[in-house]
Design an enzyme around this catalytic site. Structure first.
Site, PDB file in Angstrom:
ATOM      1  N   GLY A  99       0.854  -1.187   0.000  1.00 37.32           N
ATOM      2  CA  GLY A  99       0.000   0.000   0.000  1.00 37.32           C
ATOM      3  C   GLY A  99       0.883   1.227   0.000  1.00 37.32           C
TER       4      GLY A  99
ATOM      5  N   CYS B 197     -10.183  21.876  17.690  1.00 45.50           N
ATOM      6  CA  CYS B 197     -10.120  22.131  19.132  1.00 45.50           C
ATOM      7  C   CYS B 197      -9.625  20.913  19.887  1.00 45.50           C
ATOM      8  CB  CYS B 197     -11.491  22.566  19.619  1.00 45.50           C
ATOM      9  SG  CYS B 197     -12.032  24.018  18.708  1.00 45.50           S
TER      10      CYS B 197
HETATM   11  C1  LIG Z   1      -2.799  -2.597   5.430  1.00 40.35           C
HETATM   12  C2  LIG Z   1      -2.553  -3.874   4.773  1.00 40.35           C
HETATM   13  C3  LIG Z   1      -1.631  -3.945   3.723  1.00 40.35           C
HETATM   14  C4  LIG Z   1      -0.819  -2.785   3.233  1.00 40.35           C
HETATM   15  O1  LIG Z   1       0.092  -2.303   4.160  1.00 40.35           O
HETATM   16  P1  LIG Z   1       1.186  -1.221   3.728  1.00 40.35           P
HETATM   17  O2  LIG Z   1       1.997  -1.020   4.932  1.00 40.35           O
HETATM   18  O3  LIG Z   1       0.454   0.008   3.319  1.00 40.35           O
HETATM   19  O4  LIG Z   1       1.946  -1.810   2.597  1.00 40.35           O
HETATM   20  C5  LIG Z   1      -1.473  -5.176   3.100  1.00 40.35           C
HETATM   21  N1  LIG Z   1      -2.168  -6.268   3.498  1.00 40.35           N
HETATM   22  C6  LIG Z   1      -3.049  -6.218   4.507  1.00 40.35           C
HETATM   23  C7  LIG Z   1      -3.780  -7.445   4.882  1.00 40.35           C
HETATM   24  C8  LIG Z   1      -3.269  -5.022   5.184  1.00 40.35           C
HETATM   25  O5  LIG Z   1      -4.138  -4.996   6.194  1.00 40.35           O
END
Ligand SMILES: *Cc1c(COP(=O)(O)O)cnc(C)c1O
Length: 418
Positions: free
Chosen positions: A272, A342
């Site tokens: 991600g 706030c």
């Molecule tokens: C959040 C998540 C990812 C991605 O994580 P990154 O650190 O953004 O690469 C991949 N697989 C699962 C199951 C996740 O929950």
């Protein structure tokens, strides 16, 4: 590498000055570079070419339709964690056979719609969930593919809120339980238990913990002669926010490919942040400056409702003015950059050395492409900001800022109160 850089004292995103975008788009807003997104995706794709894995972009890091579409169009699959993300994934035109679905709390309707769509597989996280998927699959008269999420109990060396692969977190199942499940495949006539999944956490800077998790999992499969087709090694690759020195895609690949290749399994990656993190910035404007006996503050129009990572994880984001002058560095002073909300926890950066700023100046909060907009809220009844995507010399508002009407959508005052 990313496509945000200075030219003639102005910060550009690809071929456009950010100040020019801010002339037509009200601050605050998120700004994404198409080229950076695709570059980062391709870096992984290239590095892993020898084993040709499915790269399923983790939508929870950035689920903007435009961002998701950009990646899907370039061949990416998607890692989803909810019915809402499935809905977005469909709108982005993803191939169902490139979608994997994780999360500890999938509800009946969410599972049903994913089965109807025909996703590649579920990453199941509990026996209750397996029973649920089994009974829904039976109702559909379908055979549904499922990978079991393993919690390999490794130490991912990251912030405790984003560590998932240690014993004691709510994620995945211990080896013993997973073994038991595979021994009882007969309990699930409508499931094809054809994969295992690990995701040990996020913002992991070194390949070590990944190697540990992969080795442990492969040893486990071998010891118990468990036969699967897929090994989903999750996401979690760290990126540079300040002085971190994260592994490159190439180095990561070099460390894990030999292990994975030997296994002969089909590999899935779920990055991600690695793809979206440095592909986006959060652009905000100084509304006021304020000096108190102890500190100087820049009060900006973006707050913790827009970008919560500093407040939630004490995350560091580099903050820079989008316009500097030759003499900027001489006027540097230490400031806290705070939002209008706030709460004392509402800050974007503390004790930062910035060139003296005045009302109206625009700042870019770097590395805000992942877990930025997706974690935003309407706290303090603040409409969420716009999202803008740059492609070369063009930019597109890919999400309009919310309005006050959006804020109260679906609300009613009961008759009894009228
Ligand atoms: C959040 C998540 C990812 C991605 O994580 P990154 O650190 O953004 O690469 C991949 N697989 C699962 C199951 C996740 O929950």
């Amino acid at each position: 590498m990313h496509e945000f850089g200075f030219k003639d004292n102005e910060l550009y995103c690809e071929g456009i000055k950010i100040t020019d975008i801010a002339k037509t788009v009200d601050t605050p807003f998120y700004l994404y570079s198409y080229k950076t997104l695709v570059d980062h995706y391709k870096k992984l794709k290239t590095a892993f070419k020898p084993i040709n894995p499915l790269i399923a972009f983790s939508m929870k890091s950035n689920s903007s339709l435009a961002v998701v579409r950009a990646l899907v169009k370039n061949g990416a699959g998607l890692d989803i964690v909810s019915g809402g993300e499935l809905y977005r994934a469909r709108l982005a035109g993803v191939d169902p056979k490139k979608v994997v679905y994780a999360g500890v709390g999938k509800k009946t309707e969410e599972i049903s719609s994913a089965i109807e769509f025909g996703i590649l597989f579920f990453n199941a996280e509990s026996e209750d969930e397996l029973d649920e998927i089994q009974s829904i699959a039976a109702r559909f008269g379908k055979k549904v593919s499922v990978a079991i999420r393993i919690n390999p109990d490794v130490i991912p060396k990251t912030h405790r809120y984003i560590a998932t692969g240690k014993g004691g977190t709510k994620f995945g199942l211990d080896f013993e339980t997973v073994h038991k499940i595979f021994n009882m495949r007969w309990k699930y006539p409508n499931l094809n238990l054809n994969g295992v999944h690990v995701h040990i956490g996020s913002q992991i800077l070194d390949a070590g913990p990944f190697e540990d998790a992969i080795k442990k999992t492969l040893d486990f499969l071998k010891t118990y002669k468990i036969d699967v087709e897929y090994f989903n090694i999750g996401g979690g690759l760290g990126i540079m926010y300040s002085v971190e020195n994260p592994q490159t895609a190439k180095n990561f690949a070099k460390r894990v490919i030999p292990l994975l290749k030997k296994s002969g399994l089909k590999i899935i990656l779920e990055p991600g942040r690695f793809i979206s993190g440095n592909s986006g910035v959060f652009v905000t404007r100084v509304i006021y400056t304020k000096r108190t006996p102890r500190k100087k503050f820049l009060i900006v129009d973006g707050g913790m409702n827009d970008l919560i990572r500093p407040s939630l994880y004490e995350a560091y984001h580099k903050i820079i003015p989008v316009k500097v002058s030759e003499h900027s560095s001489e006027t540097c002073e230490k400031v806290d950059i705070v939002g209008p909300i706030c709460e004392s926890g509402d800050f974007l950066g503390k004790e930062r050395l910035l060139p003296q700023a005045v009302k109206g100046d625009i700042l870019a909060v770097m590395g805000a492409g992942a877990y930025g907009f997706t974690m935003s809220s309407n706290y303090n009844s603040r409409p969420r900001p716009a999202e803008v995507m740059v492609m070369g010399k063009n930019y597109y508002v890919v999400r309009k800022p919310e309005t006050y009407e959006d804020l109260v959508k679906g609300e009613t005052i009961p008759k009894a109160l009228k």
